[in-house]
Scaffold this active site. Sequence first.
Site, PDB file in Angstrom:
ATOM      1  N   ASP A  80      30.612  45.793  41.894  1.00  0.00           N
ATOM      2  CA  ASP A  80      31.441  44.963  41.025  1.00  0.00           C
ATOM      3  C   ASP A  80      30.557  44.448  39.901  1.00  0.00           C
ATOM      4  OD1 ASP A  80      33.465  43.510  39.930  1.00  0.00           O
ATOM      5  OD2 ASP A  80      33.606  42.041  41.541  1.00  0.00           O
ATOM      6  N   ALA A  81      30.478  45.232  38.828  1.00  0.00           N
ATOM      7  CA  ALA A  81      29.597  44.914  37.713  1.00  0.00           C
ATOM      8  C   ALA A  81      30.360  44.629  36.427  1.00  0.00           C
ATOM      9  CB  ALA A  81      28.612  46.062  37.474  1.00  0.00           C
ATOM     10  N   LYS A  82      31.602  45.086  36.340  1.00  0.00           N
ATOM     11  CA  LYS A  82      32.473  44.852  35.181  1.00  0.00           C
ATOM     12  C   LYS A  82      31.772  45.191  33.868  1.00  0.00           C
ATOM     13  CE  LYS A  82      35.174  41.305  37.581  1.00  0.00           C
ATOM     14  NZ  LYS A  82      34.376  41.224  38.839  1.00  0.00           N
ATOM     15  N   ARG A  83      31.159  46.374  33.840  1.00  0.00           N
ATOM     16  CA  ARG A  83      30.448  46.801  32.642  1.00  0.00           C
ATOM     17  C   ARG A  83      31.430  47.156  31.533  1.00  0.00           C
ATOM     18  NH1 ARG A  83      25.884  44.602  34.398  1.00  0.00           N
ATOM     19  NH2 ARG A  83      24.702  45.851  35.900  1.00  0.00           N
TER      20      ARG A  83
END
EC number: 4.1.1.23
Length: 321
Positions: A115-118
């Site tokens: 879960d990095a939401k790049r």
Amino acid sequence: MTGVPAPAADPAAHPWGARLAAAVRARESALLVGLDPDPSALWPGATPPSAASPADAAAHAVADHARRVLDAVAPACVGVKLQSASFERLGAPGVAALARVAAHARDLGLIVLLDAKRGDIDVSAASYAAAALGSTPTPWGPVEGLGADAVTVAPYMGRDSIQPFADVAAANGRGVFVLVRTSNPGAGDLQERPLGDGRSLWERTAELVASIGTDAARAAGPLGPERPALDPIGAVVGATAPDHLERLRELLPRAPLLLPGVGAQGGRVEDLAAAFAAGPGAGLVTVSRSIVGAAAPGEDPAEAARRAAESLRAAIAAVAG
């Protein structure tokens, strides 16, 4: 109980949609435990090495906490959602701890979702995608990234910022989850805004996700009867806005939906039936605090987390059918 099938040498022979569906069926679960460890609120018992620096001590304790959580809840889960920032804030030792936790999750047969939401321009997006899902060629040989099974991506910069993730995912039998209608209170500030044609921004984003998913499936082979039921590009859809789910499933008939917001944020499993309509793997419920922090004062946190995870797995199964 088995885990997620490993990517095939030819990803087209075992693409993400098929791997995800197989894992949900094999583990009889559509639950992901979320790990966003706070170094000041870990399960008791961590013993960092003596004379360790603050960063090394914190990273060791966080990794030990995460390992014990996974050992307790893995039988009830299909995967783990690792909040990248919770590890990255501890510097290089935290990044190393993230890698160790991901490896432990894989040893337990779990899907690993980063879960990095790049979200960045295409060149940077390609680097982020390689770090999460693939590898980087260098003059000294390829350097492997984290090896996550999937990653979360922010769509604000448009299709060309998402496409590198789709390309790397397709090439490695992995998946992508794009933020569409999120669970946070401020989601409506932008996502609910109407466009000129009357659609909301989240509806337009869902259409973009569906288009990229179809293109990614087509790149893996002809879109015939052997096409997996699920595309490799999914959507993050908050369980706190269940009234949108039927419309989202209409716009995203083949996309896996990642459903945060159950429990501490107020979402209810019972309201999510539409998410599971596309079959096994179509809906994935991710829960963090309600599992990791389930213990009452004086109670064994591992046993409480195990019970909470089992209860959620059963509740999801009752809704998913």
